[in-house]
Design a protein around this motif. Sequence first.
Motif, PDB file in Angstrom:
ATOM      1  N   VAL A  77      26.685  52.237  48.020  1.00  0.00           N
ATOM      2  CA  VAL A  77      27.745  52.194  49.030  1.00  0.00           C
ATOM      3  C   VAL A  77      29.072  51.751  48.422  1.00  0.00           C
ATOM      4  CG1 VAL A  77      28.492  51.119  51.188  1.00  0.00           C
ATOM      5  CG2 VAL A  77      26.081  51.732  50.865  1.00  0.00           C
ATOM      6  N   ASN A  78      29.018  50.757  47.544  1.00  0.00           N
ATOM      7  CA  ASN A  78      30.228  50.181  46.972  1.00  0.00           C
ATOM      8  C   ASN A  78      30.245  50.285  45.453  1.00  0.00           C
ATOM      9  OD1 ASN A  78      31.265  49.351  49.466  1.00  0.00           O
ATOM     10  ND2 ASN A  78      30.162  47.409  49.390  1.00  0.00           N
ATOM     11  N   GLU A  79      31.432  50.133  44.878  1.00  0.00           N
ATOM     12  CA  GLU A  79      31.591  50.087  43.427  1.00  0.00           C
ATOM     13  C   GLU A  79      31.493  48.645  42.939  1.00  0.00           C
ATOM     14  OE1 GLU A  79      34.919  52.557  41.907  1.00  0.00           O
ATOM     15  OE2 GLU A  79      35.253  53.015  44.023  1.00  0.00           O
ATOM     16  N   SER A  80      31.339  48.489  41.641  1.00  0.00           N
ATOM     17  CA  SER A  80      31.215  47.163  41.035  1.00  0.00           C
ATOM     18  C   SER A  80      32.552  46.421  41.024  1.00  0.00           C
ATOM     19  CB  SER A  80      30.685  47.292  39.610  1.00  0.00           C
ATOM     20  OG  SER A  80      29.390  47.836  39.595  1.00  0.00           O
ATOM     21  N   THR A  81      32.526  45.200  40.544  1.00  0.00           N
ATOM     22  CA  THR A  81      33.712  44.363  40.414  1.00  0.00           C
ATOM     23  C   THR A  81      34.772  45.080  39.577  1.00  0.00           C
ATOM     24  OG1 THR A  81      32.286  42.409  40.462  1.00  0.00           O
ATOM     25  CG2 THR A  81      34.552  42.095  39.695  1.00  0.00           C
ATOM     26  N   ILE A  82      36.030  44.929  39.952  1.00  0.00           N
ATOM     27  CA  ILE A  82      37.116  45.594  39.227  1.00  0.00           C
ATOM     28  C   ILE A  82      37.172  45.113  37.772  1.00  0.00           C
ATOM     29  CG2 ILE A  82      38.469  45.939  41.332  1.00  0.00           C
ATOM     30  CD1 ILE A  82      40.335  43.676  40.294  1.00  0.00           C
ATOM     31  N   GLY A  83      37.555  46.018  36.895  1.00  0.00           N
ATOM     32  CA  GLY A  83      37.597  45.709  35.476  1.00  0.00           C
ATOM     33  C   GLY A  83      38.564  44.611  35.098  1.00  0.00           C
ATOM     34  N   ALA A  84      39.635  44.449  35.861  1.00  0.00           N
ATOM     35  CA  ALA A  84      40.622  43.409  35.544  1.00  0.00           C
ATOM     36  C   ALA A  84      39.995  42.020  35.567  1.00  0.00           C
ATOM     37  CB  ALA A  84      41.784  43.472  36.534  1.00  0.00           C
ATOM     38  N   ILE A  85      38.924  41.857  36.338  1.00  0.00           N
ATOM     39  CA  ILE A  85      38.231  40.570  36.392  1.00  0.00           C
ATOM     40  C   ILE A  85      37.069  40.530  35.405  1.00  0.00           C
ATOM     41  CG2 ILE A  85      36.772  39.090  37.846  1.00  0.00           C
ATOM     42  CD1 ILE A  85      38.634  39.736  40.163  1.00  0.00           C
ATOM     43  N   THR A  86      36.232  41.569  35.392  1.00  0.00           N
ATOM     44  CA  THR A  86      35.090  41.542  34.474  1.00  0.00           C
ATOM     45  C   THR A  86      35.522  41.525  33.011  1.00  0.00           C
ATOM     46  OG1 THR A  86      34.903  43.964  34.602  1.00  0.00           O
ATOM     47  CG2 THR A  86      33.542  42.667  36.110  1.00  0.00           C
ATOM     48  N   ASP A  87      36.687  42.101  32.710  1.00  0.00           N
ATOM     49  CA  ASP A  87      37.191  42.062  31.330  1.00  0.00           C
ATOM     50  C   ASP A  87      37.419  40.630  30.850  1.00  0.00           C
ATOM     51  OD1 ASP A  87      37.149  44.801  31.230  1.00  0.00           O
ATOM     52  OD2 ASP A  87      39.315  45.064  31.445  1.00  0.00           O
ATOM     53  N   GLU A  88      37.699  39.732  31.794  1.00  0.00           N
ATOM     54  CA  GLU A  88      37.948  38.327  31.454  1.00  0.00           C
ATOM     55  C   GLU A  88      36.667  37.490  31.446  1.00  0.00           C
ATOM     56  OE1 GLU A  88      40.819  37.550  30.436  1.00  0.00           O
ATOM     57  OE2 GLU A  88      41.978  39.266  31.178  1.00  0.00           O
ATOM     58  N   LEU A  89      35.549  38.106  31.841  1.00  0.00           N
ATOM     59  CA  LEU A  89      34.287  37.365  31.954  1.00  0.00           C
ATOM     60  C   LEU A  89      33.188  38.041  31.133  1.00  0.00           C
ATOM     61  CD1 LEU A  89      34.398  36.730  35.817  1.00  0.00           C
ATOM     62  CD2 LEU A  89      34.913  35.067  34.004  1.00  0.00           C
ATOM     63  N   PRO A  90      33.370  38.149  29.831  1.00  0.00           N
ATOM     64  CA  PRO A  90      32.365  38.812  28.995  1.00  0.00           C
ATOM     65  C   PRO A  90      31.015  38.099  29.089  1.00  0.00           C
ATOM     66  CG  PRO A  90      33.916  37.552  27.645  1.00  0.00           C
ATOM     67  CD  PRO A  90      34.479  37.572  29.030  1.00  0.00           C
ATOM     68  N   GLY A  91      29.979  38.878  29.264  1.00  0.00           N
ATOM     69  CA  GLY A  91      28.642  38.313  29.309  1.00  0.00           C
ATOM     70  C   GLY A  91      28.183  37.851  30.673  1.00  0.00           C
ATOM     71  N   VAL A  92      29.067  37.868  31.663  1.00  0.00           N
ATOM     72  CA  VAL A  92      28.678  37.443  33.013  1.00  0.00           C
ATOM     73  C   VAL A  92      28.191  38.672  33.776  1.00  0.00           C
ATOM     74  CG1 VAL A  92      29.418  36.384  35.175  1.00  0.00           C
ATOM     75  CG2 VAL A  92      30.356  35.566  33.003  1.00  0.00           C
ATOM     76  N   GLU A  93      26.924  38.681  34.137  1.00  0.00           N
ATOM     77  CA  GLU A  93      26.343  39.823  34.838  1.00  0.00           C
ATOM     78  C   GLU A  93      26.491  39.682  36.343  1.00  0.00           C
ATOM     79  OE1 GLU A  93      22.350  40.506  33.626  1.00  0.00           O
ATOM     80  OE2 GLU A  93      22.865  40.735  31.502  1.00  0.00           O
ATOM     81  N   GLU A  94      26.649  40.807  37.009  1.00  0.00           N
ATOM     82  CA  GLU A  94      26.795  40.807  38.465  1.00  0.00           C
ATOM     83  C   GLU A  94      25.448  40.588  39.146  1.00  0.00           C
ATOM     84  OE1 GLU A  94      30.529  43.848  39.184  1.00  0.00           O
ATOM     85  OE2 GLU A  94      28.507  44.685  39.000  1.00  0.00           O
ATOM     86  N   ILE A  95      25.489  39.878  40.262  1.00  0.00           N
ATOM     87  CA  ILE A  95      24.330  39.722  41.128  1.00  0.00           C
ATOM     88  C   ILE A  95      24.614  40.508  42.398  1.00  0.00           C
ATOM     89  CG2 ILE A  95      22.911  38.110  42.446  1.00  0.00           C
ATOM     90  CD1 ILE A  95      23.713  35.935  40.433  1.00  0.00           C
TER      91      ILE A  95
END
Length: 219
Positions: A77-95
Amino acid sequence: MSTKKLAPEPVRDPSADHLLTPENSAIVFIDFQPGQYATVGSASAEEINLGAITLAKLAHAYRVPTILSTVAVDMGVNESTIGAITDELPGVEEIDRTGVNSWEDADFHAAVEATGRKKIIMAGLWTEVCLAFPTLDMLKEGYEIYPVIDAVGGVSPVTHETAIQRMVQAGAQPITSLALGCEFMRNWARDDADLYRVIINDYFRRKRAIGQDSGNLFR
């Protein structure tokens, strides 16, 4: 003639401090997904990202335990977290989860508990649902919740502001991204003060780029 002050004051116990420190807190991002941004009406995406990206940079620079949650990605239904945020959080996986209240998701719940921290710094879209609901639940269970107000947004100014009032009345302690950085950093004479100098300079550069007054840069 007075002596110049060049040395930092003594460091308080960072684990027992009543203020926020990288050693006594955890950071949570909830639903910073394109679909959520598209429906926010209390602030622009650029304004929200001023705070949200700063929060992510602080989490990474100060090595604070960080949780990243999404809704309905696995459902398609939805897309993942925007890259502008995940780019700053290397190694943090989405739940990912299916419900609107992340605290009702077993994996999210377990991830928060696994940090061993009771001071939870939290941001989410929308303010009135994805941030407010877990905030209210977690306060009831003895957590201290710190909503990062300049990193969140609601469907409208009214829903956003009403949600903040509701959370504060329940015991939440609102904060902003730059204030959090100062709370982590504490003293410009400390050896690690450059961690925050880099982040605050980046904040003001991005602020200027979206047409807002940039303020003074901290060299």
